[in-house]
Design an enzyme around this catalytic site. Structure first.
Site, short mmCIF file in Angstrom:
data_model
loop_
_atom_site.label_atom_id
_atom_site.label_comp_id
_atom_site.label_asym_id
_atom_site.label_seq_id
_atom_site.Cartn_x
_atom_site.Cartn_y
_atom_site.Cartn_z
N MET A 1 11.21 5.64 -15.23
CA MET A 1 11.53 5.20 -16.59
C MET A 1 11.29 6.36 -17.55
O MET A 1 10.76 6.19 -18.66
CB MET A 1 10.74 3.93 -16.95
CG MET A 1 11.24 2.76 -16.09
SD MET A 1 10.34 1.23 -16.25
CE MET A 1 10.88 0.70 -17.86
N LYS A 2 11.71 7.51 -17.09
CA LYS A 2 11.64 8.73 -17.90
C LYS A 2 13.07 9.19 -18.15
O LYS A 2 14.01 8.76 -17.44
CB LYS A 2 10.82 9.80 -17.16
CG LYS A 2 9.34 9.39 -17.00
CD LYS A 2 8.55 10.29 -16.08
CE LYS A 2 7.09 9.84 -15.99
NZ LYS A 2 6.33 10.51 -14.90
N HIS B 1 6.98 3.63 -19.60
CA HIS B 1 6.44 5.00 -19.61
C HIS B 1 7.50 5.94 -19.05
O HIS B 1 7.91 5.72 -17.92
CB HIS B 1 5.18 5.04 -18.76
CG HIS B 1 4.66 6.42 -18.49
ND1 HIS B 1 3.88 7.11 -19.40
CD2 HIS B 1 4.81 7.28 -17.44
CE1 HIS B 1 3.55 8.30 -18.89
NE2 HIS B 1 4.11 8.42 -17.71
N ASN C 1 5.12 11.28 -25.03
CA ASN C 1 4.06 11.60 -24.07
C ASN C 1 3.77 13.10 -24.11
O ASN C 1 4.70 13.91 -24.08
CB ASN C 1 4.59 11.20 -22.66
CG ASN C 1 3.55 11.25 -21.57
OD1 ASN C 1 2.37 10.97 -21.81
ND2 ASN C 1 3.96 11.59 -20.36
N GLU C 2 2.51 13.44 -24.23
CA GLU C 2 2.06 14.84 -24.12
C GLU C 2 2.75 15.80 -25.09
O GLU C 2 3.25 16.85 -24.69
CB GLU C 2 2.24 15.34 -22.68
CG GLU C 2 1.50 14.49 -21.65
CD GLU C 2 1.61 15.03 -20.23
OE1 GLU C 2 2.28 16.05 -20.01
OE2 GLU C 2 1.00 14.42 -19.33
N GLU D 1 -3.42 6.01 -16.64
CA GLU D 1 -3.38 7.06 -15.62
C GLU D 1 -4.77 7.43 -15.08
O GLU D 1 -5.12 8.60 -14.95
CB GLU D 1 -2.66 8.30 -16.16
CG GLU D 1 -1.29 7.95 -16.72
CD GLU D 1 -0.45 9.15 -17.12
OE1 GLU D 1 -0.66 10.24 -16.59
OE2 GLU D 1 0.45 8.98 -17.97
N TRP E 1 -3.69 5.27 -11.72
CA TRP E 1 -2.48 6.03 -11.38
C TRP E 1 -2.35 6.19 -9.86
O TRP E 1 -2.49 7.28 -9.31
CB TRP E 1 -2.46 7.39 -12.09
CG TRP E 1 -1.07 7.91 -12.29
CD1 TRP E 1 -0.49 8.98 -11.65
CD2 TRP E 1 -0.07 7.42 -13.20
NE1 TRP E 1 0.80 9.16 -12.10
CE2 TRP E 1 1.08 8.21 -13.05
CE3 TRP E 1 -0.03 6.36 -14.12
CZ2 TRP E 1 2.25 7.99 -13.79
CZ3 TRP E 1 1.13 6.15 -14.85
CH2 TRP E 1 2.25 6.97 -14.67
C1 XIL Z 1 3.73 12.09 -12.51
C2 XIL Z 1 4.11 11.25 -11.31
O1 XIL Z 1 2.95 10.70 -10.73
C3 XIL Z 1 4.82 12.09 -10.32
O2 XIL Z 1 5.27 11.30 -9.24
C4 XIL Z 1 5.99 12.77 -10.99
O3 XIL Z 1 6.59 13.61 -10.11
C5 XIL Z 1 5.54 13.57 -12.19
O4 XIL Z 1 4.87 12.72 -13.06
N1 XIL Z 1 1.14 12.62 -16.81
C6 XIL Z 1 2.04 11.61 -16.96
C7 XIL Z 1 2.68 11.00 -15.77
O5 XIL Z 1 2.24 11.14 -18.09
O6 XIL Z 1 3.97 10.53 -16.05
C8 XIL Z 1 2.70 11.96 -14.63
O7 XIL Z 1 3.20 11.28 -13.50
C9 XIL Z 1 1.34 12.53 -14.37
C10 XIL Z 1 0.85 13.29 -15.56
#
Ligand code: XIL
Length: 455
Positions: free
Chosen positions: A180-181, A214, A262-263, A368, A415
């Site tokens: 969902m990205k 997310h 995000n981030e 997470e 997570w």
């Molecule tokens: C990670 C997933 O766990 C992986 O499978 C994917 O390849 C990359 O993303 N921060 C986040 C998450 O917000 O979406 C990330 O998840 C981990 C770091």
């Protein structure tokens, strides 16, 4: 002159005597005796894959020459002479046993010893001395005042199986791990692909599980066509608006919350905004615009800002709260990613994330959560000591979350389900055991820690 001669004779006398004595040894003695070296007792042990109460003992003593090896299985019987091949020994009684291998030759004896813990409630011999949790409390029921979340994938919800059964049993909220990205949902210009996202959202709805969205905008999941956008800045903004509105509208009423951005914060000095394509094309205001579009598309959806190192790095935490404050009513909550270690960050710094969020009247999502037990990559297996420290950190995090006022609570999302599935193995490039379930779906001490934190 006479004295000088005498002095010279005295000077060489010891050397002369030494030569005589060496010579006489050669003449008088029999065969040369090479002293026998001790051999070093060593053994490996593992649990039988067919019987969890059987220990497999492999004598790996290092040394040459004749020696004898005998076992003390720690069960009170007499010593047993080692036989060629692997020794299979049953442990039917619960308790802690010291298995010893005693190796002896004419130079003396050496011993190797290992501890074995047998716990029938954990299913037999505990691997590496770490007994699984036998806690019968169910996470989602025990945490009565907030959702306990975990991640999933469309392949898992489509195929069912034990993994998904466990997810349904223990967790009350789900987050898509990566489907969902933007790179998945908007893979090329003019095209959306919601196949995977639909499967996950429908699974949540059908099973009465909360769905957390997310993440709409994340620099790490931005498709190449967006990074290399060919149109004008104004067209870029229209495209982002269309993506957010289309996505949020699609899941209106089905998704309780979204991580809109995000981030967005850089790790560098002063924690400025990350120089993402969104910032470049839309300016620093891009964050506010994204929240506005999401809010308009679904006014009932809770909107979160999500980022990492909120506890470990106070300057980043301050930058995050600055963004959150600037969003005013457009934001409902803070998502603090909890990718942490068994010994770091401090309780006080984790508490500071909660305090800052609560003082603003916002909802808190401890998102997470995974707790590394091997951050320095100096462990080859999860030892009992690390498993217990990890358990204590789980308890600490959950306790802090559970202690915030009811109106600030939302969800605590872990997570990953099983240690062998963690994203951290790829991310850090080495083994770790950061979650609450083992590969065989048994519960780890970390599970007890979670439950403990709720008390
Ligand atoms: C990670 C997933 O766990 C992986 O499978 C994917 O390849 C990359 O993303 N921060 C986040 C998450 O917000 O979406 C990330 O998840 C981990 C770091």
């Amino acid at each position: 002159m006479k004295f000088k001669n005498l002095f010279n004779i005295l000077k060489v006398l010891p050397l002369f005597l030494l030569i005589i004595s060496c010579g006489s040894e050669e003449v008088n003695d029999g065969p040369i005796i090479i002293p026998v070296a001790k051999v070093q007792a060593a053994f490996n042990m593992s649990i039988s894959s067919t019987d969890p109460n059987v220990l497999l003992l492999d004598n790996r003593t290092v040394g040459t020459g004749d020696f004898t090896s005998k076992w003390d299985f720690g069960k009170g019987g007499s010593f047993v002479l080692d036989q060629p091949g692997i020794e299979e020994v049953r442990y039917d009684t619960d308790g802690t046993f010291s298995v010893r291998l005693i190796v002896e030759n004419s130079a003396g004896l050496t011993v190797d010893a290992k501890t074995v813990i047998v716990d029938s409630k954990s299913g037999g011999i505990c691997p590496n001395g770490v007994c699984g949790s036998t806690n019968s409390s169910i996470l989602k029921d025990a945490a009565a005042t907030f959702f306990v979340g975990n991640i999933t994938r469309s392949s898992r919800v489509n195929s069912g199986g034990k993994h998904t059964e466990l997810l349904k049993t223990y967790f009350s909220s789900i987050t898509s791990e990566y489907e969902m990205k933007m790179d998945r949902m908007h893979p090329s210009e003019g095209n959306f692909d919601f196949t995977a996202a639909d499967a996950i959202v429908n699974f949540g709805v059908e099973n009465g599980i909360n769905v957390h969205g997310h993440a709409l905008i994340w620099h790490n999941a931005t498709p190449d066509w967006v990074k290399n956008f060919s149109g004008s800045d104004a067209e870029f903004e229209v495209m982002v608006k269309n993506y957010i509105v289309t996505t949020v509208t699609r899941y209106k009423g089905k998704i309780a919350s979204w991580d809109v951005v995000n981030e967005a914060i850089d790790d560098g000095s002063g924690n400025p905004l990350r120089n993402s394509i969104f910032k470049q094309k839309m300016g620093d205001d891009y964050i506010k615009k994204c929240y506005q579009w999401a809010r308009e598309a679904d006014p009932d959806c809770l909107l979160f800002y999500n980022d990492y190192n909120m506890a470990s790095t106070p300057s980043k935490r301050a930058a995050m709260f600055k963004i959150v404050d600037s969003l005013g009513d457009l934001i409902d909550g803070v998502g603090a990613q909890m990718h942490i270690n068994y010994n770091f960050p401090s309780k006080a710094n984790i508490q500071a994330v909660a305090d800052g969020t609560v003082s603003r009247g916002l909802k808190l999502h401890f998102a997470e959560l995974d707790i590394r037990a091997n951050p320095d990559n100096n462990q080859t297996s999860l030892t009992a000591e690390r498993a217990n420290l990890q358990k204590a950190k789980f308890a600490e995090v959950v306790k802090i979350y559970n202690s915030i006022p009811l109106e600030n609570k939302y969800a605590l999302t872990v997570w990953g389900l099983r240690d062998n599935e963690t994203w951290l193995t790829d991310f850090w490039g080495h083994i770790d055991w950061p979650l609450m379930f083992n590969e065989d779906y048994s519960k780890k001490p970390a599970y007890d820690g979670f439950i403990e934190g709720l008390q």
